[in-house]
Design an enzyme around this catalytic site. Structure first.
Site, mmCIF file in Angstrom:
data_model
loop_
_atom_site.group_PDB
_atom_site.id
_atom_site.type_symbol
_atom_site.label_atom_id
_atom_site.label_comp_id
_atom_site.label_asym_id
_atom_site.label_seq_id
_atom_site.Cartn_x
_atom_site.Cartn_y
_atom_site.Cartn_z
ATOM 1 N N ASP A 73 -27.465 42.601 -47.597
ATOM 2 C CA ASP A 73 -26.742 41.204 -46.975
ATOM 3 C C ASP A 73 -26.878 40.091 -48.096
ATOM 4 O OD1 ASP A 73 -29.467 40.742 -46.811
ATOM 5 O OD2 ASP A 73 -29.374 40.270 -44.607
ATOM 6 N N ASN A 142 -34.790 36.812 -34.294
ATOM 7 C CA ASN A 142 -33.938 37.049 -32.848
ATOM 8 C C ASN A 142 -33.180 38.315 -32.975
ATOM 9 O OD1 ASN A 142 -32.111 37.161 -35.111
ATOM 10 N ND2 ASN A 142 -30.671 35.689 -34.635
ATOM 11 N N HIS A 144 -32.112 40.115 -35.327
ATOM 12 C CA HIS A 144 -30.993 40.733 -36.207
ATOM 13 C C HIS A 144 -31.369 41.788 -37.173
ATOM 14 C CE1 HIS A 144 -31.505 37.143 -39.090
ATOM 15 N NE2 HIS A 144 -32.626 38.038 -39.237
ATOM 16 N N GLU A 149 -26.017 39.575 -36.260
ATOM 17 C CA GLU A 149 -26.665 38.762 -35.268
ATOM 18 C C GLU A 149 -26.459 39.009 -33.734
ATOM 19 O OE1 GLU A 149 -28.448 36.641 -36.729
ATOM 20 O OE2 GLU A 149 -27.678 35.304 -38.295
#
Ligand code: GLP
Length: 246
Positions: A73, A142, A144, A149
């Protein structure tokens, strides 16, 4: 230890030992297949593992002579040489010290003129060169994976992502010169198509997330839960991240 899950869960005392164990594990895979194609995340979880592998390259350069790397990413909108990019992190800790030649590295441009074209470029590259042998991942605060996401749905292929508030607070951005406007990431299907997955989880701040991951419920609200759909996930964690009673 395997807690009745389909994951292989290796517990270690602390971050340093986790990193050593993970580096040994990756080195073992490279011995089996020198031309290993590896997808690499950035962030603090794998950082020390990469440093240790880079150090190993000093004594065993032949181990890394054929390995290939694909960047998982990238922070979209930052200049490629911004100190916060995944590009710079991987170059400094891994690619440059191991002298991995440009023909063996692929990845996102952080500031593409056309994000759709950039996603298509990565999709075509994967179609031609994939599936990767190994994907090294960290677990987001979170839940991810890369910049997949949490939300109502996940995207299968390489895509432009809207960054969550948690991602915008990520420690990597503390050194950023610019502000990312979006994320660029492999999709959940791309991750699941990798032959093996190595997930690194360290620190108390990740304990709740690891506990949730070990609960067999697959939901896009917690993207890492999709790892339940993969047959070969190895987790290395440290004591601080280990849920009580695990
Ligand atoms: C970042 C990156 C991911 C990384 C994750 C966890 O935002 N996009 O590739 O794995 O979040 O980062 P860390 O290991 O620093 O907690």
């Amino acid at each position: 230890m395997n807690r009745g899950t389909s994951f292989i869960l290796n517990r270690t005392a602390d971050y340093e030992r986790m990193s050593h164990a993970a580096a040994d594990w990756v080195a073992g895979r490279l011995k089996q297949k020198p031309g290993l194609l590896v997808v690499l995340a950035t962030g603090s979880s794998p950082e020390r593992t990469y440093q240790l592998l880079a150090a190993r390259g000093q004594s065993e350069p032949e181990l890394f002579r054929a390995m290939r790397v694909l960047k998982l990413d990238e922070w979209g909108g930052l200049a490629m040489d911004d100190p916060a990019t995944c590009e710079m992190a991987l170059r400094n800790s891994f690619i440059d010290p191991l002298r991995i030649t440009p023909d063996r590295v692929e990845g996102w441009h952080s500031k593409p003129a056309d994000t759709n074209a950039e996603c298509e470029r990565i999709r075509l590259w994967l179609e031609k060169n994939g599936p990767p042998d190994l994907c090294v991942l960290g677990l987001g605060l979170n839940g991810h994976l890369g910049f997949n996401e949490p939300g109502a749905f996940l995207q299968p292929g390489p895509h432009r992502a809207t960054l969550s508030p948690e991602s915008m607070r990520h420690a990597m951005l503390q050194q950023a010169k610019g502000t990312p406007g979006f994320g660029l990431t492999l999709g959940i299907k791309d991750i699941l198509q990798c032959r093996e997955i190595l997930l690194l989880v360290s620190g108390e701040a990740k304990r709740r997330q690891l506990e949730r991951l070990l609960t067999p419920e697959v939901t896009p609200e917690f993207p890492a839960s999709f790892l339940w759909l993969h047959p070969a996930v190895t987790i290395f964690c440290d004591e601080a991240a280990l849920p009580k009673g695990a």
